[in-house]
Design an enzyme around this catalytic site. Structure first.
Site, PDB file in Angstrom:
ATOM      1  N   HIS A 307      76.571  90.523 -41.961  1.00  0.00           N
ATOM      2  CA  HIS A 307      76.434  91.978 -42.008  1.00  0.00           C
ATOM      3  C   HIS A 307      77.266  92.586 -40.897  1.00  0.00           C
ATOM      4  O   HIS A 307      77.372  92.028 -39.814  1.00  0.00           O
ATOM      5  CB  HIS A 307      74.959  92.384 -41.814  1.00  0.00           C
ATOM      6  CG  HIS A 307      74.686  93.782 -42.271  1.00  0.00           C
ATOM      7  ND1 HIS A 307      74.916  94.872 -41.475  1.00  0.00           N
ATOM      8  CD2 HIS A 307      74.247  94.260 -43.455  1.00  0.00           C
ATOM      9  CE1 HIS A 307      74.608  95.971 -42.134  1.00  0.00           C
ATOM     10  NE2 HIS A 307      74.193  95.636 -43.346  1.00  0.00           N
ATOM     11  N   ASP A 364      70.868  91.750 -49.701  1.00  0.00           N
ATOM     12  CA  ASP A 364      71.243  91.313 -51.057  1.00  0.00           C
ATOM     13  C   ASP A 364      70.861  89.880 -51.361  1.00  0.00           C
ATOM     14  O   ASP A 364      70.999  89.441 -52.503  1.00  0.00           O
ATOM     15  CB  ASP A 364      72.758  91.480 -51.232  1.00  0.00           C
ATOM     16  CG  ASP A 364      73.145  92.955 -51.252  1.00  0.00           C
ATOM     17  OD1 ASP A 364      74.067  93.343 -50.501  1.00  0.00           O
ATOM     18  OD2 ASP A 364      72.491  93.717 -51.977  1.00  0.00           O
TER      19      ASP A 364
END
Ligand code: SDX
Length: 428
Positions: A307, A364
Site C-alpha cells: 500500500h 483488497d
C-alpha cells in the site's frame, strides 16, 4: 515548533511557511516556491511526498494502521454504523439525527428511477463488456438525462446532485450485473433500506419472491462502510481534479470509476481472486507465486499486498479477514481459496522481501472472498468497491467545490529536444 522551512538553492536562502494539521502532520507550503526562487519547481512522481489539498474528511496513519472518517474510527463505524449514516457523515461532516437521516434517505429514494432511455445505452454493450466500463459510461450518461446536475454552484443544487447520484448509482450497479447475466433490468423497492434494496436489485430472480438474508445485508453494509473513503487515493484524486475544472459531479464520479478500475487500485480485488484461483489450479503452490512476486524480471505482483500509505496492517484488511470467516461460516460455505489466502499471508508476513518493504495485506486481499461467498461474480468486485466509495468521492468533490479550490494543473520539468529548425522532407 518552527512554522517555517529554510530552502537554500542557487546560493540564496528562502523561508517557506509550514502548516500543521489537527493530527500534527506538518507540511511545507510551497505555493510561493516558483515566485520566490524565480522558477524553481518540485518533482514527485506518484505524489508520494506531495499533499494536493487540506481536508477534514478522512485521516489515516500508515505507520500505525489508523483510519478515521470525520474523527470516528473505522473499527467503530464498521461494527455499529449503517452505510447511509456513514455516507451522510462523510458528505456533510456530522452524523445525522434520525430525522435528518430519514429525510436524506427519502430524498435519495425520490431520485432512484433511471431514465428508461439509459436501457438503450446498456443494451448496446456486449454481454462480455466489463461492468466497470459499463458503470463509468452509464454514470457519465446520467449527465445527459439530468442537465441541472452539471455545473452546480449553490449548496442546494449540490444537494440535489448528491441525492440524485446516490439514488441512481445502485440501480446502475445492479443493471451492470444483470446485463451480464441476461436478467431483466428492473428496480428495487423503496420500502427497503439502502443496502437491502441494493441486494434485491442485484439478486431478485424474475420468477421468485426475493427473501432478504440478514447475513448478506450485514456483510455488505460492513464492506461498503470499509470502502467508503480513503483520503487522496488515485480515484479520489481523479474525482477532485476533474471536479476542479467545474465538470459536473456525475462526470467527475465517472472519471473516478475509471481510475478505480486499474488492477493496482480497486481492480486489485478482482486480481486477488484470479491470482488465488490460479494458485489453487496450480495445486496450491504458494511458494512458486511468492518467488514470482519477488522476481524483478517477472511482472507478477502479489495482488492485495502492499500500500502507498499503510506500512503496517491495513486496518480494513484486519476487519475483512474476520468478517470473511464469519460470513462463510454463517452461509455454511467452505472455500479452499480462503485457506490459500491465509497461507499466502502467513508466508508473506515472515518473508524478508515483504518485511523489508513493509508489504502487508490491504483492503483488497480478503474482500473478494466475501463477495464470492455472497454470489457476486468476480467481474463485479470492483463495481462493489465503487458502490462503497461513492460517498467518499461525493464528499471530497463537495469539499473541493465549496472551498472554491483552483483548477488542478501540475507543473513538469521538460527533458525533451531543445529548439531546432524545421526541415520538411515532404517539400523540396
Ligand atoms: C487500493 O491509495 C489508497 O488508499 C488505495 C486504496 C483505497 O482505499 O483507495 O487503499 C485501495 O488501491 C489498495 C491497493 C490495491 N493494489 C494492489 O493490491 C496491487 C498490488 N500492490 C502494488 O502494486 C503496490 O503495493 C501498490 C500499487 C499498492 C503501492 O505501490 P507503491 O506505493 O507505488 O509502491 P512501489 O510500487 O514503489 O513498491 C515498493 C517496493 C517495490 O520493490 P523495490 O523496487 O523497492 O525492490 O515494493 C514492491 C515493489 O516492487 N512491491 C511489491 C508489491 N507491492 C510493492 N512486490 C510484490 N508484490 C506486491 N504487491
Amino acid at each position: 515548533m518552527s512554522n517555517k522551512a529554510i530552502l537554500e538553492i542557487n546560493g540564496e536562502k528562502h523561508e517557506l511557511p509550514t502548516f500543521t494539521g489537527s493530527e500534527n502532520e506538518v507540511a511545507i507550503d510551497i505555493s510561493s516556491l516558483r515566485a520566490v526562487t524565480k522558477g524553481v519547481t518540485t518533482i514527485d512522481p506518484g505524489f508520494k511526498n506531495t499533499g494536493s489539498c487540506v481536508s477534514e474528511i478522512t485521516f489515516l496513519d500508515g505507520e500505525k494502521g489508523i483510519l478515521r472518517y470525520r474523527g470516528y474510527s473505522i473499527e467503530e463505524l464498521a461494527e455499529k454504523a449503517d452505510f447511509l449514516e456513514v455516507a451522510y457523515l462523510l458528505i456533510f461532516g456530522e452524523l445525522p439525527t434520525k430525522e435528518a437521516l430519514d429525510k436524506f434517505h427519502a430524498d435519495i429514494k425520490s431520485e432512484s428511477i433511471v431514465d428508461d432511455d439509459i436501457r438503450k445505452i446498456i443494451d448496446a454493450f456486449p454481454k462480455s463488456a466489463h461492468p466497470m466500463g459499463v458503470l463509468s459510461s452509464l454514470t457519465s450518461a446520467l449527465t445527459a438525462f439530468n442537465p441541472s446536475s452539471v455545473n452546480v454552484d449553490s449548496e442546494k443544487d449540490m444537494y440535489n446532485s448528491v441525492v440524485r447520484i446516490l439514488g441512481k448509482f445502485p440501480v446502475l450497479v445492479a443493471w451492470a450485473m444483470r446485463k451480464k447475466q441476461g436478467l431483466p433490468l428492473d428496480y428495487g423497492d423503496n420500502s427497503l433500506g439502502y443496502v437491502e434494496n441494493v441486494l434485491k436489485m442485484m439478486f431478485k430472480q424474475p420468477n421468485e419472491e426475493y427473501v432478504q438474508n440478514e447475513v448478506l445485508v450485514n456483510a455488505l453494509n460492513k464492506l461498503l462502510i470499509l470502502h467508503a473513503d480513503h483520503e487522496q487515493n488515485c480515484s479520489t484524486s481523479t474525482v477532485r481534479i476533474v471536479g476542479s475544472s467545474h465538470a459536473g459531479l456525475f462526470a467527475s464520479i465517472s472519471a473516478g470509476i475509471s481510475a478505480l478500475w486499474g488492477p493496482l487500485h480497486g481492480g486489485a480485488n478482482q486480481a486477488v481472486l484470479e491470482m488465488l484461483e490460479a494458485i489453487k489450479e496450480d495445486g496450491g503452490d504458494t511458494k512458486k507465486y511468492m518467488a514470482k512476486a519477488k522476481d524483478k524480471s517477472d511482472p507478477f505482483r502479489l495482488m492485495g499486498f502492499g500500500h502507498r500509505v499503510y506500512k503496517n496492517f491495513d486496518p480494513r484488511a484486519k476487519i475483512i479477514k474476520v468478517t470473511a470467516d464469519e460470513v462463510l461460516n454463517d452461509l455454511g460455505v467452505e472455500d479452499p481459496i480462503l485457506d490459500i489466502a491465509k497461507g499466502l499471508e502467513q508466508e508473506a508476513l515472515t518473508d524478508a522481501y515483504f518485511i523489508d518493504r513493509k508489504l502487508y495485506p490491504n483492503v483488497d486481499f480478503y474482500s473478494g472472498i466475501i463477495y464470492r461467498a455472497m454470489g457476486i461474480p468476480v467481474e463485479m468486485f470492483t463495481v462493489m468497491f465503487a458502490l462503497g466509495r461513492l460517498p467518499g468521492w461525493i464528499g471530497q468533490w463537495r469539499e473541493m467545490r465549496l472551498r472554491k479550490e483552483p483548477i488542478g494543473r501540475p507543473r513538469q520539468i521538460y527533458t525533451g529536444s531543445t529548439l531546432r529548425p524545421f526541415k520538411s522532407v515532404a517539400k523540396k
